[in-house]
Scaffold this motif. Structure first.
Motif, PDB file in Angstrom:
ATOM      1  N   PRO A  22       0.852  -1.191   0.000  1.00 36.01           N
ATOM      2  CA  PRO A  22       0.000   0.000   0.000  1.00 36.01           C
ATOM      3  C   PRO A  22       0.887   1.240   0.000  1.00 36.01           C
ATOM      4  CG  PRO A  22      -0.763  -1.581   1.611  1.00 36.01           C
ATOM      5  CD  PRO A  22       0.535  -2.105   1.068  1.00 36.01           C
ATOM      6  N   ALA A  23       0.604   2.141  -0.905  1.00 30.60           N
ATOM      7  CA  ALA A  23       1.521   3.269  -1.098  1.00 30.60           C
ATOM      8  C   ALA A  23       0.774   4.586  -1.033  1.00 30.60           C
ATOM      9  CB  ALA A  23       2.222   3.149  -2.446  1.00 30.60           C
ATOM     10  N   GLN A  24       1.540   5.611  -0.843  1.00 29.77           N
ATOM     11  CA  GLN A  24       1.034   6.968  -0.878  1.00 29.77           C
ATOM     12  C   GLN A  24       1.735   7.679  -2.020  1.00 29.77           C
ATOM     13  OE1 GLN A  24       1.371   9.074   2.817  1.00 29.77           O
ATOM     14  NE2 GLN A  24       1.388  11.031   1.812  1.00 29.77           N
ATOM     15  N   ILE A  25       0.973   8.362  -2.847  1.00 31.71           N
ATOM     16  CA  ILE A  25       1.539   9.139  -3.945  1.00 31.71           C
ATOM     17  C   ILE A  25       1.205  10.596  -3.696  1.00 31.71           C
ATOM     18  CG2 ILE A  25       1.440   9.602  -6.414  1.00 31.71           C
ATOM     19  CD1 ILE A  25       0.873   6.635  -6.835  1.00 31.71           C
ATOM     20  N   ALA A  26       2.183  11.468  -3.898  1.00 30.35           N
ATOM     21  CA  ALA A  26       1.977  12.888  -3.657  1.00 30.35           C
ATOM     22  C   ALA A  26       2.670  13.710  -4.740  1.00 30.35           C
ATOM     23  CB  ALA A  26       2.516  13.275  -2.283  1.00 30.35           C
ATOM     24  N   LEU A  27       2.092  14.844  -5.047  1.00 28.95           N
ATOM     25  CA  LEU A  27       2.683  15.841  -5.938  1.00 28.95           C
ATOM     26  C   LEU A  27       3.032  17.060  -5.096  1.00 28.95           C
ATOM     27  CD1 LEU A  27       0.028  15.689  -8.798  1.00 28.95           C
ATOM     28  CD2 LEU A  27       2.211  14.470  -8.685  1.00 28.95           C
ATOM     29  N   TYR A  28       4.133  17.723  -5.422  1.00 35.47           N
ATOM     30  CA  TYR A  28       4.503  18.895  -4.650  1.00 35.47           C
ATOM     31  C   TYR A  28       5.090  19.983  -5.543  1.00 35.47           C
ATOM     32  CZ  TYR A  28       9.141  16.708  -4.699  1.00 35.47           C
ATOM     33  OH  TYR A  28      10.320  16.122  -5.080  1.00 35.47           O
ATOM     34  N   ALA A  29       4.999  21.196  -5.037  1.00 40.55           N
ATOM     35  CA  ALA A  29       5.582  22.353  -5.712  1.00 40.55           C
ATOM     36  C   ALA A  29       6.067  23.311  -4.634  1.00 40.55           C
ATOM     37  CB  ALA A  29       4.561  23.034  -6.608  1.00 40.55           C
ATOM     38  N   GLY A  30       7.129  24.014  -4.946  1.00 37.47           N
ATOM     39  CA  GLY A  30       7.669  24.948  -3.970  1.00 37.47           C
ATOM     40  C   GLY A  30       8.447  26.056  -4.623  1.00 37.47           C
ATOM     41  N   PHE A  31       8.846  27.010  -3.803  1.00 35.70           N
ATOM     42  CA  PHE A  31       9.697  28.100  -4.250  1.00 35.70           C
ATOM     43  C   PHE A  31      11.030  27.951  -3.543  1.00 35.70           C
ATOM     44  CE2 PHE A  31      11.500  32.351  -3.935  1.00 35.70           C
ATOM     45  CZ  PHE A  31      11.531  32.692  -5.277  1.00 35.70           C
ATOM     46  N   SER A  32      12.109  28.055  -4.312  1.00 35.01           N
ATOM     47  CA  SER A  32      13.451  27.822  -3.784  1.00 35.01           C
ATOM     48  C   SER A  32      14.324  29.059  -3.925  1.00 35.01           C
ATOM     49  CB  SER A  32      14.118  26.669  -4.544  1.00 35.01           C
ATOM     50  OG  SER A  32      13.368  25.503  -4.443  1.00 35.01           O
ATOM     51  N   GLY A  33      15.255  29.177  -3.011  1.00 39.44           N
ATOM     52  CA  GLY A  33      16.305  30.179  -3.072  1.00 39.44           C
ATOM     53  C   GLY A  33      17.605  29.518  -2.680  1.00 39.44           C
ATOM     54  N   ALA A  34      18.704  29.935  -3.312  1.00 40.88           N
ATOM     55  CA  ALA A  34      19.968  29.268  -3.041  1.00 40.88           C
ATOM     56  C   ALA A  34      21.140  30.227  -3.111  1.00 40.88           C
ATOM     57  CB  ALA A  34      20.193  28.141  -4.043  1.00 40.88           C
ATOM     58  N   VAL A 165       2.355  20.264  -0.558  1.00 40.61           N
ATOM     59  CA  VAL A 165       2.352  18.859  -0.972  1.00 40.61           C
ATOM     60  C   VAL A 165       0.893  18.399  -1.013  1.00 40.61           C
ATOM     61  CG1 VAL A 165       3.089  16.520  -0.391  1.00 40.61           C
ATOM     62  CG2 VAL A 165       4.555  18.467   0.198  1.00 40.61           C
ATOM     63  N   LEU A 166       0.482  17.864  -2.169  1.00 45.54           N
ATOM     64  CA  LEU A 166      -0.865  17.314  -2.318  1.00 45.54           C
ATOM     65  C   LEU A 166      -0.755  15.794  -2.322  1.00 45.54           C
ATOM     66  CD1 LEU A 166      -3.888  17.667  -2.855  1.00 45.54           C
ATOM     67  CD2 LEU A 166      -3.328  17.715  -5.308  1.00 45.54           C
ATOM     68  N   ARG A 167      -1.227  15.162  -1.246  1.00 43.80           N
ATOM     69  CA  ARG A 167      -1.198  13.700  -1.144  1.00 43.80           C
ATOM     70  C   ARG A 167      -2.440  13.147  -1.836  1.00 43.80           C
ATOM     71  NH1 ARG A 167      -1.986  12.686   3.974  1.00 43.80           N
ATOM     72  NH2 ARG A 167      -1.970  14.830   4.701  1.00 43.80           N
ATOM     73  N   LEU A 168      -2.246  12.388  -2.920  1.00 49.51           N
ATOM     74  CA  LEU A 168      -3.375  11.912  -3.712  1.00 49.51           C
ATOM     75  C   LEU A 168      -4.104  10.749  -3.060  1.00 49.51           C
ATOM     76  CD1 LEU A 168      -1.711  12.190  -7.217  1.00 49.51           C
ATOM     77  CD2 LEU A 168      -3.190  13.837  -6.061  1.00 49.51           C
ATOM     78  N   TRP A 169      -3.379   9.799  -2.481  1.00 45.00           N
ATOM     79  CA  TRP A 169      -3.960   8.695  -1.711  1.00 45.00           C
ATOM     80  C   TRP A 169      -2.898   8.012  -0.920  1.00 45.00           C
ATOM     81  CZ3 TRP A 169      -4.155   8.170  -7.131  1.00 45.00           C
ATOM     82  CH2 TRP A 169      -3.296   7.224  -7.672  1.00 45.00           C
TER      83      TRP A 169
END
Length: 169
Positions: A22-34, A165-169
């Protein structure tokens, strides 16, 4: 735009891999600075996109899985674009509402330092972060620290990221 095809193909392969548990799949997006070293630009900024898949939590504490991501740092005549994939280990703290994680990723980085010449290099990333739940399927990536380097270059980036982070399931 060959680098975008590579990232897209990696995302497709990631989601078509068979599920072992059984797994969890998630999509994510962010803003980065370096802050950057080995370039004439002191700081670069940009988006980070990715997806991860992980198993359920063993003993309700540790979860293993994989992550695939793309980052796009740029400023002035400089850019550092990466596409990478690798293992991910996440932890569920019994009392605190945070989920720390660590990852080790490898991939390709496209580096352009003078606004004209870009080159592709082997890229490796070592990172760790902290997520917390905002809503049942939505997490806030409070902070992620990523050490990213391009091989055969005297360049590295210490990337700080925040996002959702959007966890789909």
């Amino acid at each position: 735009m060959n680098r975008y095809r590579i990232v897209f193909a990696a995302l497709i392969a990631f989601f078509l891999a068979p599920l072992a548990a059984p797994a969890q799949i998630a999509l994510y997006a962010g803003f980065s600075g370096a802050p950057l070293s080995g370039t004439t630009t002191n700081w670069a900024f940009g988006p980070l996109f990715g997806a991860y898949k992980q198993t359920g939590y063993a003993a309700n504490i540790v979860s293993i899985g994989g992550d695939v991501r793309a980052s796009f740092l740029s400023r002035d005549n400089f850019h550092f674009y990466t596409g990478a994939a690798g293992p991910r280990v996440a932890f569920k703290l019994p009392v605190l509402p945070f989920r720390p994680y660590v990852e080790g990723l490898v991939g390709v980085g496209n580096l352009e330092t003078d606004g004209r010449n870009s080159s592709n290099h082997f890229n490796y990333q070592v990172l760790g972060g902290l997520d917390t739940t905002l809503l049942p399927h939505l997490d806030w990536r409070v902070l992620e620290f990523d050490y990213s380097a391009a091989s055969s270059q005297s360049f590295n980036a210490k990337i700080l990221t925040t996002g959702l982070v959007l966890r789909l399931w």
